[in-house]
Write a protein that holds these residues in place. Structure first.
Motif, PDB file in Angstrom:
ATOM      1  N   THR A  80       0.823  -1.202   0.000  1.00 21.80           N
ATOM      2  CA  THR A  80       0.000   0.000   0.000  1.00 21.80           C
ATOM      3  C   THR A  80       0.861   1.258   0.000  1.00 21.80           C
ATOM      4  O   THR A  80       0.344   2.352   0.131  1.00 21.80           O
ATOM      5  CB  THR A  80      -0.921   0.057   1.238  1.00 21.80           C
ATOM      6  OG1 THR A  80      -0.090   0.066   2.392  1.00 21.80           O
ATOM      7  CG2 THR A  80      -1.851  -1.124   1.271  1.00 21.80           C
ATOM      8  N   TRP A  82       3.020   2.000   2.187  1.00 21.02           N
ATOM      9  CA  TRP A  82       3.266   2.465   3.542  1.00 21.02           C
ATOM     10  C   TRP A  82       4.608   2.034   4.084  1.00 21.02           C
ATOM     11  O   TRP A  82       4.915   0.853   4.076  1.00 21.02           O
ATOM     12  CB  TRP A  82       2.202   1.888   4.470  1.00 21.02           C
ATOM     13  CG  TRP A  82       1.422   2.945   5.155  1.00 21.02           C
ATOM     14  CD1 TRP A  82       1.888   3.837   6.069  1.00 21.02           C
ATOM     15  CD2 TRP A  82       0.046   3.222   4.958  1.00 21.02           C
ATOM     16  NE1 TRP A  82       0.870   4.657   6.471  1.00 21.02           N
ATOM     17  CE2 TRP A  82      -0.264   4.302   5.810  1.00 21.02           C
ATOM     18  CE3 TRP A  82      -0.944   2.671   4.176  1.00 21.02           C
ATOM     19  CZ2 TRP A  82      -1.543   4.834   5.891  1.00 21.02           C
ATOM     20  CZ3 TRP A  82      -2.196   3.200   4.256  1.00 21.02           C
ATOM     21  CH2 TRP A  82      -2.498   4.272   5.100  1.00 21.02           C
ATOM     22  N   GLN A 279     -15.416   3.135  22.580  1.00 25.12           N
ATOM     23  CA  GLN A 279     -15.378   3.584  21.181  1.00 25.12           C
ATOM     24  C   GLN A 279     -15.844   5.026  21.037  1.00 25.12           C
ATOM     25  O   GLN A 279     -15.570   5.650  20.018  1.00 25.12           O
ATOM     26  CB  GLN A 279     -16.193   2.661  20.277  1.00 25.12           C
ATOM     27  CG  GLN A 279     -17.640   2.513  20.688  1.00 25.12           C
ATOM     28  CD  GLN A 279     -18.428   1.777  19.605  1.00 25.12           C
ATOM     29  OE1 GLN A 279     -19.107   2.406  18.835  1.00 25.12           O
ATOM     30  NE2 GLN A 279     -18.324   0.454  19.570  1.00 25.12           N
ATOM     31  N   ALA A 294      -7.130  -4.141   5.331  1.00 22.33           N
ATOM     32  CA  ALA A 294      -8.472  -3.703   4.925  1.00 22.33           C
ATOM     33  C   ALA A 294      -9.508  -4.812   4.735  1.00 22.33           C
ATOM     34  O   ALA A 294     -10.666  -4.657   5.137  1.00 22.33           O
ATOM     35  CB  ALA A 294      -8.357  -2.872   3.650  1.00 22.33           C
ATOM     36  N   ARG A 297     -12.232  -6.166   7.385  1.00 23.94           N
ATOM     37  CA  ARG A 297     -13.460  -5.415   7.662  1.00 23.94           C
ATOM     38  C   ARG A 297     -14.692  -6.265   7.346  1.00 23.94           C
ATOM     39  O   ARG A 297     -15.683  -6.257   8.067  1.00 23.94           O
ATOM     40  CB  ARG A 297     -13.465  -4.149   6.801  1.00 23.94           C
ATOM     41  CG  ARG A 297     -14.735  -3.376   6.920  1.00 23.94           C
ATOM     42  CD  ARG A 297     -14.721  -2.159   6.036  1.00 23.94           C
ATOM     43  NE  ARG A 297     -16.068  -1.598   6.105  1.00 23.94           N
ATOM     44  CZ  ARG A 297     -16.338  -0.315   6.113  1.00 23.94           C
ATOM     45  NH1 ARG A 297     -15.373   0.549   6.045  1.00 23.94           N
ATOM     46  NH2 ARG A 297     -17.577   0.109   6.200  1.00 23.94           N
ATOM     47  N   SER A 303     -17.393  -0.954  11.006  1.00 29.33           N
ATOM     48  CA  SER A 303     -17.722   0.235  10.215  1.00 29.33           C
ATOM     49  C   SER A 303     -16.507   1.099   9.924  1.00 29.33           C
ATOM     50  O   SER A 303     -16.642   2.233   9.505  1.00 29.33           O
ATOM     51  CB  SER A 303     -18.818   1.039  10.906  1.00 29.33           C
ATOM     52  OG  SER A 303     -18.348   1.514  12.138  1.00 29.33           O
ATOM     53  N   THR A 305     -12.444   0.988   8.110  1.00 33.18           N
ATOM     54  CA  THR A 305     -11.553   0.182   7.292  1.00 33.18           C
ATOM     55  C   THR A 305     -10.192   0.111   7.964  1.00 33.18           C
ATOM     56  O   THR A 305      -9.586   1.145   8.228  1.00 33.18           O
ATOM     57  CB  THR A 305     -11.384   0.806   5.896  1.00 33.18           C
ATOM     58  OG1 THR A 305     -12.675   0.897   5.306  1.00 33.18           O
ATOM     59  CG2 THR A 305     -10.488  -0.034   5.031  1.00 33.18           C
ATOM     60  N   PRO A 306      -9.720  -1.112   8.236  1.00 32.89           N
ATOM     61  CA  PRO A 306      -8.373  -1.220   8.818  1.00 32.89           C
ATOM     62  C   PRO A 306      -7.355  -0.536   7.920  1.00 32.89           C
ATOM     63  O   PRO A 306      -7.503  -0.497   6.705  1.00 32.89           O
ATOM     64  CB  PRO A 306      -8.147  -2.727   8.878  1.00 32.89           C
ATOM     65  CG  PRO A 306      -9.523  -3.281   9.026  1.00 32.89           C
ATOM     66  CD  PRO A 306     -10.388  -2.401   8.185  1.00 32.89           C
ATOM     67  N   ILE A 350      -7.727  -6.791  -1.272  1.00 32.16           N
ATOM     68  CA  ILE A 350      -8.181  -5.474  -1.731  1.00 32.16           C
ATOM     69  C   ILE A 350      -7.094  -4.702  -2.454  1.00 32.16           C
ATOM     70  O   ILE A 350      -7.360  -3.960  -3.390  1.00 32.16           O
ATOM     71  CB  ILE A 350      -8.743  -4.685  -0.532  1.00 32.16           C
ATOM     72  CG1 ILE A 350     -10.175  -5.159  -0.296  1.00 32.16           C
ATOM     73  CG2 ILE A 350      -8.681  -3.185  -0.751  1.00 32.16           C
ATOM     74  CD1 ILE A 350     -10.883  -4.507   0.838  1.00 32.16           C
ATOM     75  N   TYR A 351      -5.857  -4.889  -2.048  1.00 33.22           N
ATOM     76  CA  TYR A 351      -4.763  -4.135  -2.671  1.00 33.22           C
ATOM     77  C   TYR A 351      -3.980  -4.965  -3.689  1.00 33.22           C
ATOM     78  O   TYR A 351      -3.701  -4.506  -4.784  1.00 33.22           O
ATOM     79  CB  TYR A 351      -3.781  -3.648  -1.597  1.00 33.22           C
ATOM     80  CG  TYR A 351      -4.339  -2.568  -0.707  1.00 33.22           C
ATOM     81  CD1 TYR A 351      -4.392  -1.246  -1.152  1.00 33.22           C
ATOM     82  CD2 TYR A 351      -4.782  -2.837   0.583  1.00 33.22           C
ATOM     83  CE1 TYR A 351      -4.895  -0.239  -0.335  1.00 33.22           C
ATOM     84  CE2 TYR A 351      -5.291  -1.842   1.397  1.00 33.22           C
ATOM     85  CZ  TYR A 351      -5.338  -0.540   0.942  1.00 33.22           C
ATOM     86  OH  TYR A 351      -5.827   0.448   1.734  1.00 33.22           O
ATOM     87  N   ASN A 389     -20.132  -3.492  13.404  1.00 34.31           N
ATOM     88  CA  ASN A 389     -20.334  -2.041  13.497  1.00 34.31           C
ATOM     89  C   ASN A 389     -19.328  -1.313  14.390  1.00 34.31           C
ATOM     90  O   ASN A 389     -19.509  -0.143  14.705  1.00 34.31           O
ATOM     91  CB  ASN A 389     -21.749  -1.689  13.965  1.00 34.31           C
ATOM     92  CG  ASN A 389     -22.785  -2.222  13.000  1.00 34.31           C
ATOM     93  OD1 ASN A 389     -22.592  -2.158  11.786  1.00 34.31           O
ATOM     94  ND2 ASN A 389     -23.856  -2.800  13.524  1.00 34.31           N
ATOM     95  N   PRO A 391     -16.434   0.945  15.224  1.00 36.59           N
ATOM     96  CA  PRO A 391     -15.721   1.961  14.441  1.00 36.59           C
ATOM     97  C   PRO A 391     -14.209   1.806  14.601  1.00 36.59           C
ATOM     98  O   PRO A 391     -13.728   0.725  14.956  1.00 36.59           O
ATOM     99  CB  PRO A 391     -16.226   3.254  15.049  1.00 36.59           C
ATOM    100  CG  PRO A 391     -16.525   2.916  16.456  1.00 36.59           C
ATOM    101  CD  PRO A 391     -16.932   1.466  16.488  1.00 36.59           C
TER     102      PRO A 391
END
Lengths: 542, 993
Positions: A80, A82, A279, A294, A297, A303, A305-306, A350-351, A389, A391
């Motif tokens: 990513t 990073w 939270q 990500a 999730r 809710s 995204t890592p 995802i990536y 859910n 966050p």
């Protein structure tokens, strides 16, 4: 000219009552000088001193200093983009210096805690809140024990350091690690009698008598590292105070200690001291974001995204040490194919599309190296319960002392002081983890004296190809060391034990090569050193 | 003798009225004179003063330029003058009619300039003041006041880093003098503090910039960044009502679009790279979020009056569209000002009401523009905007990856603001030369905003809030009372002096509230029914539901005085003093003293130059002044407590009480000491005029969040005064009338400025802070500071790894601390080094104005040299690894150092490769106009014109536009969040009735 001043004076007098009044009118904040303290401020003032601890739980704070520097976890960069200037890797390599942000973050939080305690203690000693003498004594005891906790962090991470016990603006010099050790022990022993003996409930998350004993046990068991003199019997006494109180027991299931449920945590009989998070009201516990990556999730339907940097993962050699029947492997790690919430549909990456396609996410034990990993590499965090859910911040609390550690510390002290009974204590901890194979839970004193099953060695790239084995000498009580890691991975204290068992400064693992004794304490951050000429940098970092 | 008339502020012109007879003169000694005052073209000059020097006897011309006056018998001389014209002395003989032709005072040196609490003849000014009159403004319709003088004032840098119609212009004067305090100059609109965007550019008559310390010291703690004095259009004396109407329309285009891969290129170049994924469509996301905007401006301005009463009224509407879809700004500027003189001009009353109304799209929660829209033009070009079911394509997994069309379309919102500026002033003139003035003003600003993100909004796809609304309002009030007294006189004939004393009380108050809620059943309420969201029932949740409010106030009180003296207009001395206190200062330092002194020698007035035609003006100046800068926030010195941070006790999370900073009762102003040496000259009948200034400005007691030792302090920083900064520089301005014919004029002016900046110290006896501090952020995924402040170095240094090579597999090789190459994998903070500097050290501006008969043409060019730009867009999006996060720039697949393409597993790194030279030369403004003059009674003239702005740029920089932000502590960082810079095309018509 007279006329001019006359005109000014007259105009002033009419237009404004005071033409030179510069008092600041404060509307939406409070000032120390105008605030009237009362008895109702007791908990708000004392509990304020706990809040700096929350920043310990961070991939750029004490958590990283305690975990990703050891042989259990690593945070390699990934596709990513990073890398954050290589900071996570430096924790793995042990190449940090006095500008490493993790270290200054922990330093600043700890000294803020100490500063707030010193301020609050002064307020209590001056009885600014008008307390009755019983309440006052309990408040002072709690603050002294809490301050001792922060000084334990100072002593453990930095060795020789300032010892400041009252509000001041004088620049302090260093005090020896032994003196800080003596101070911590003295403060705890003096505070304990006046501390509350209530377990959990209203005392949850506070420095009560049991938290103080647990801290005392943790301090004694490391006494040899801190001062050169062992205190095994004192450690056993402190553990016994907790064990014999009858107020604690191991939770039936390992993961009961990591629930996203404040009420359950507050009534948990295993948790002795924890940092409570929420939270909404006390955010900052984001272990899921920085470990998962990500796609996870979808597994828990949260809710947030890592993060793309989501990269805290198990070091393969550590996973190899697990007994396949030990349920703590599953209870601590996500591995293998991951499915979407409530389905058997595999989650896609995802990536990292390969040849234009996103592969199914199936976490492998193997990691390319500490320098890079693919999205599906490395076992991820599964220890803390995460509800749908959720966050970006968890509702879970971070346990600092659990009853399991008391049992293991007593076992270690018995082993190290040549007494018997360690096996039984360790077995007690293991029983819940081998429900299907109860016989495997049993461990004897002699087994605990064996070497660790961890295959130390430096793997530059391609896991499995050992390039620099380094120090392969056996670790004394290595099996007990493994027990600690299986139990406490993702929690705090891993580095302290890694040092105590002689691993931290001597052994190689993954892309880490031993850097010698100097790194057993961290450097004093540059930001603390420069403004204080009385402070001297630790030897390895000059 | 001209002094009295010309030194007076504009209103004292009127003090010399025909009816105020001089004492001691007998009625029968009078003689009647009359005539007409015209300019060189023969047109009457209304409002010109006609008076007997050294007396109060005089009058002003009427609308037809005529005057009539009774003068004592034996009067030998009359003086006739008007603003913008050279004063003429008329020798009286036996005749009774004297027609006077005034010569336009075309040269800068003859103008009067605003000096703060008054005006002064340019030739007598001893400090560094630049004055730009209306006719010399940059003709850029639709911009704010700063654009009018862009490139016109040496040393004043006016920057437009983006094309957002709501954002303000950046201004900096003579280098960076502060770290933490405001860098904004004090802006006075007709004497009342304001900002450059609070006044319509079409209402402005002149802008004066007080540059050096000796000029600005009269403004005390607000003077350090210079003072910009805006004088709005006004009239004196009898004038028939005149009406000006201006109409403009303009459009814009992006200066240079970033080169992301098209869908076809993506398929071709991206194939085989990790992260490449073909979703089947072909979308140009840049086109989806931008547009061809149309902006229109209508301005009407009328003025007129009688001898006693004058008025100005104007109204402007501007409907501005930004290049980003939805982005806009609609404004209205009303203005009325009335001046009335009574009791033989002994009393002058002046009142005005002006302000603006503003309305713009609220693109994000609290601001006009959601930077994520721009940042997401790197959305995968093969991803369709919409799914087959009509919903937006979303990928909620990738960090900061939002469908930009959803961000635009699913955001509803407006910010509406009203500014009301009210002013009343009374001037009492008991005798000529002595004025008492009382001024009261109040500015009230109200802003209300509403913002809504629908269920389909990209943020809600990621973090399901079921609709998110916010509302907020802000009210700011500024009250000012100023009392001044001024005495100007002459003794022993040649000694002229003006003495000023005054008192100023300024109070600012602000109130603010904000609320957010989410969980709406339907989108149709938008933000208009915020209680309908269900999240409020579940209580506070960060990012979902919140409520906050605050209120604060501060006061600034000053006593000030100034003395100006000159001998025969040859030797000038001036000194000023201000004692000022602010509530923002700590209790140990409530009051500060600021003073200045300056001197000038007008060599031209000496006998040996007086008759020289070659040297038409020559003046030497020297000045010294101390100014200050107050802390930008309130309550910074106080020992504040906060009930805020929660902790778990009593069975739940409750508020704790703790000190929230290290208090500093010694907090005070920054001090700046400035020397200025200057030279003004004119050659060959002022065909060539110029100014040269050298300055040395040292800021002491720098406000900064100094690192303090923890322990013993609870927090590791404290806002305090310690360090110092030095700026030295030179400014040169030259103006040449290349052609000065009746039907053809060409004025070419050039100005140059150079500034050298050095951070001298970040410590003092009390604060032994580090000698460096890292600033700015690259943002994720690099998460590095971009700049380092370092003692002994200039501000604006980029601080990162110096890339020296790339290995065969596409991984960076950097220079280690020891000077040896090493792998980026072994990077240490100690390997970082200075990679360049983001503040230009040279600015050059070249302005040309040509007029041939009725055709006018102007060409303004600007350049900045000697600086670097950190191309953050390239650092993040010109890397193959970022294919995992959408589209990347085409240049990602270029060979680095001509050797290898960056590897897919090379994470983004802050290396010197992305620090580029920023030097640029811009053709900034080209205007062509034609004026039709009419002899008609109904209409005087019509001018048609067209303006191109930001026409062309010569630069080696590869980003959108090298005119990036150069102020603050992170100058030269070109963020991928920056609203794109634009080129604009304007067509306009001006009518004069």
């Amino acid at each position: 000219m007279k006329k001019i001043f006359l005109a000014i004076s007259i105009a002033c007098a009419f237009a404004f009552t005071a033409c030179t009044d510069l008092t600041e009118q404060v509307y939406s904040s409070l000032t120390q000088s105008s605030y009237q303290y009362s008895q109702t401020d007791l908990r708000p003032v004392i509990s304020a001193c706990y809040t700096p601890m929350r920043s310990y739980q961070s991939h750029t704070g004490l958590w990283a200093m305690d975990n990703t520097t050891t042989d259990v976890l690593v945070m390699p960069p990934n596709s990513t983009g990073w890398d954050d200037g290589g900071r996570y890797r430096r924790m793995h390599y042990h190449t940090w210096n006095s500008e490493q942000g993790e270290i200054s973050s922990a330093w600043n939080a700890t000294w803020r805690g100490i500063g707030l305690c010193n301020n609050a203690l002064k307020q209590m000693e001056d009885n600014q809140l008008n307390l009755d003498s019983g309440t006052q004594a309990a408040a002072i005891a709690e603050l002294r024990a809490l301050r001792a906790f922060y000084y334990y962090i100072v002593m453990d991470n930095w060795g020789d350091a300032p010892l400041v016990t009252e509000p001041t603006q004088e620049l302090p010099a260093k005090t020896s690690r032994t003196e800080i050790y003596n101070f911590v022990v003295k403060e705890l022993n003096e505070a304990i009698p006046a501390l509350s003996d209530v377990q959990g409930g209203a005392q949850y998350g506070l420095m009560n008598k049991w938290a103080a004993y647990a801290l005392l046990a943790r301090t004694y068991i490391n006494a040899e590292v801190y001062t050169g003199t062992a205190h095994w019997q004192d450690c056993i006494s402190a553990c016994d105070a907790i064990i014999n109180s009858g107020k604690f027991q191991l939770s039936e299931n390992f993961r009961d200690n990591f629930l996203a449920d404040q009420a359950a945590c507050a009534s948990n009989k295993e948790i002795i001291f924890a940092i409570p998070f929420s939270q909404s009201f006390a955010t900052g516990f984001s272990l899921h974001l920085f470990s998962w990556g990500a796609p996870i999730r979808q597994k828990f339907k949260i809710s947030a995204t890592p993060w793309g940097s989501g990269s805290a993962m198990a070091i393969p050699q550590f996973i190899d040490t697990f007994d396949p029947d030990d349920s703590r492997l599953d209870d601590s790690f996500l591995h293998g194919v991951q499915y979407q919430y409530g389905t058997t549909k595999p989650i896609k990456c995802i990536y990292d599309a390969i040849n234009g396609e996103y592969p199914d996410l199936a976490y492998t034990k193997e990691i390319q190296s500490g320098n890079f990993n693919m999205e599906w590499e490395g076992y991820r965090m599964n220890k803390f319960e995460v509800l749908p859910n959720t966050p970006g911040s968890l509702d879970n609390d971070q346990p600092i002392f659990r009853y399991a550690e008391i049992l293991l510390m007593k076992a270690e002290s018995l082993l190290r002081s040549g007494q018997s009974g360690a096996g039984a204590l360790v077995t007690q901890v293991r029983q819940r983890d081998f429900k299907n194979n109860p016989e495997k839970a049993v461990v004897t004193d002699d087994q605990l004296k064996e070497n660790s099953s961890y295959k130390y060695g430096y793997y530059l790239e391609d896991y499995g190809k050992s390039l620099k084995e380094g120090d392969t000498s056996p670790i004394q009580f290595g099996r007990l060391y493994d027990e600690y890691k299986w139990e406490f991975v993702w929690e705090f204290g891993n580095r302290t034990r890694c040092i105590r068992f002689g691993v931290f400064t001597k052994k190689n693992w993954l892309s880490h090569e031993a850097k010698g004794e100097g790194v057993a304490v961290y450097p004093i951050p540059e930001s603390a050193l420069t403004p204080n000429p009385n402070l001297e940098q630790n030897p390895n970092y000059k | 003798m001209l002094l009295v008339a010309l030194l007076s502020t504009s209103w004292t012109w009127a003090a010399v009225s025909a009816t105020s007879g001089s004492a001691g003169l007998q009625q029968n000694d009078k003689k009647h004179v009359s005539g007409i005052v015209t300019d060189k073209s023969g047109a009457p000059v209304p409002g010109a003063s006609v008076m007997i020097p050294g007396t109060t006897t005089g009058t002003v011309t009427g609308a037809d330029g005529r005057y009539a006056l009774d003068v004592p018998a034996g009067t030998r001389v009359l003086e006739v003058g008007s603003l913008g014209y050279a004063t003429v002395q008329v020798t009286l003989g036996s005749a009774s009619v004297y027609n006077v032709s005034l010569k336009e005072d075309s040269t800068l040196l003859q103008e009067s300039v605003a000096i703060g609490y008054g005006t002064m003849k340019k030739t007598e000014v001893a400090s560094a003041i630049s004055s730009v009159k209306e006719e010399n403004f940059v003709k850029t319709p639709g911009a704010n006041a700063a654009d009018l003088i862009k490139g016109k004032v040496p040393g004043l840098v006016v920057n437009n880093p983006d094309g957002n119609p709501v954002s303000s212009t950046q201004i900096s004067l003579r280098g960076a003098t502060t770290l933490k305090a405001s860098t904004a100059p004090l802006v006075l609109i007709d004497g009342i503090p304001g900002s450059l965007d609070q006044v319509s550019p079409d209402d402005i008559q002149s802008i004066d910039v007080l540059k050096d310390g000796s000029a600005a010291a009269i403004y005390g703690t607000r003077g350090t960044n210079g003072v910009i004095i805006i004088t709005t259009k006004n009239v004196q004396g009898e004038l028939p009502t005149t009406v000006d109407v201006n109409v403009y329309a303009s459009t814009q285009q992006i200066t240079r679009a970033p080169q992301y891969m098209t869908a076809a290129e993506y398929r071709q170049l991206g194939q085989g790279h990790v992260g490449f994924h073909d979703d089947g469509a072909s979308v140009n996301w840049l086109d989806e979020v931008t547009r061809t905007p149309i902006s229109q401006i209508y301005n009407i301005n009328l003025k007129g009056g009688t001898k006693q009463t004058n008025y100005v009224a104007s109204f402007e509407y501007r409907g501005m569209q930004g290049i980003m879809k939805m982005s806009n700004n609609n404004m209205m500027f009303p203005r009325i000002e009335v001046t009335h003189r009574m009791f033989d001009n002994k009393i002058k009353i002046n009142a005005s009401v002006n302000g603006f109304r503003m309305k713009y799209h609220n693109g994000n929660d609290g601001g006009p523009f959601d930077t994520a829209v721009w940042n997401n033009i790197n959305y995968n070009p093969t991803t369709p905007i919409y799914q087959p079911d009509g919903s937006y394509s979303e990928n909620t997994g990738i960090t900061d990856y939002y469908n930009p069309v959803s961000l635009l379309n699913e955001t509803k919102g407006n910010t509406e603001a009203t500014m009301l500026r009210m002013m009343g002033a009374v001037t009492f003139t008991p005798i000529v030369g002595l004025d008492f003035k009382a001024l009261l003003s109040s500015n009230v600003f109200n802003r209300i905003q509403g913002h809504y993100e629908t269920h389909a909004h990209s943020y809600n796809a990621r973090t399901p809030k079921n609709g998110f609304a916010s509302r907020g309002t802000y009210r700011g009030q500024q009250d000012l009372m100023e009392l001044t007294a001024q005495w100007q006189s002459t003794f022993a004939q040649d000694h002229h002096y003006t003495v000023l004393a005054g008192y100023s009380y300024l109070r600012n108050e602000s109130q603010n509230y904000w609320m957010q809620n989410s969980g709406f059943a339907v989108d149709s309420y938008e933000y208009n029914n915020i209680g309908a969201g269900t999240q409020i029932n579940s209580g506070y949740k960060s990012g979902y539901m919140n409520m906050s409010s605050d209120k604060g106030e501060d006061s600034l009180i000053g006593f000030f005085g100034r003395v100006n003296y000159n001998y025969k207009g040859r030797y000038m001395l001036s000194g000023s003093f201000r004692r000022e206190g602010s509530t923002k200062f700590g209790e140990n330092y409530k009051w500060g003293n600021f003073w200045s002194a300056s001197a000038a020698w007008n060599v031209k007035e000496e006998a040996f130059l007086k008759d020289s035609d070659m040297i038409s003006a020559l003046k030497l100046r020297v000045g010294y002044g101390e100014t200050g800068t107050e802390p930008s926030s309130r309550y910074m010195s106080l020992n504040t407590l906060s009930f805020g941070t929660n902790a778990y006790f009593n069975g739940g999370f409750n508020q704790t009480l703790m000190p929230n900073k290290n208090a500093n009762p010694s907090l005070r102003w920054e001090r700046k000491h400035e020397w200025n040496v200057g030279l003004d000259f004119g050659l060959v009948d002022d065909r060539v005029t110029g100014t040269i200034d050298w300055y040395n400005r040292k800021t002491l007691d720098l406000l900064w969040d100094y690192t303090v030792a923890t322990p013993p302090y609870i927090y590791n920083s404290m806002t305090a005064n310690a360090g110092s900064i030095l700026n030295t520089g030179i400014e040169v301005g030259v103006s040449v009338d290349v052609i000065r014919e009746k039907n053809f004029t060409w004025n070419s002016s050039m100005n140059y400025s150079h500034n050298r900046n050095e951070l001298l110290s970040l410590s003092n006896d009390q604060f032994q802070a580090s000698d460096y501090s890292d600033q700015g952020s690259t943002g994720e995924p690099m998460q590095q500071s971009t700049h380092r402040l370092q003692v002994g170095q200039p501000l604006g240094n980029f601080w990162g790894f110096k890339s020296v090579d790339i290995d065969n597999t596409g991984h960076w090789i950097i220079e280690g601390e020891d000077g040896q190459p090493k792998s980026i994998n072994d990077q240490q903070p100690t390997d970082k080094q200075v990679l360049g500097n983001g503040i230009p050290s040279h600015y050059l501006n070249w302005n040309n104005t040509l007029r041939w008969k009725n055709l006018d043409f102007s060409l303004n060019m600007r350049g900045a040299f000697g600086f670097q730009i950190l191309n953050l867009t390239a650092m993040k999006w010109a890397t193959p690894t970022m294919m995992t996060r959408g589209n990347v720039l085409k240049s990602a697949f270029d060979k680095v150092y001509g050797k290898a393409v960056l590897a897919d597993d090379q994470p983004c790194q802050y290396v010197s490769y992305y620090v580029e030279d920023g030097d640029y030369w811009k053709i900034d403004n080209v205007t062509l106009g034609y004026t039709f003059n009419f002899k008609s009674k109904n209409i005087r003239s019509i001018r048609l014109f067209t303006t191109l702005r930001n026409v062309a740029t010569i630069t080696g920089y590869t980003g959108i536009d090298p005119e990036v932000s150069v102020t603050g502590l992170t100058p030269g960082a070109d963020s991928y969040y920056r609203y794109p810079a634009t080129r604009s095309y304007t067509f306009g018509v001006s009518f004069k009735f």
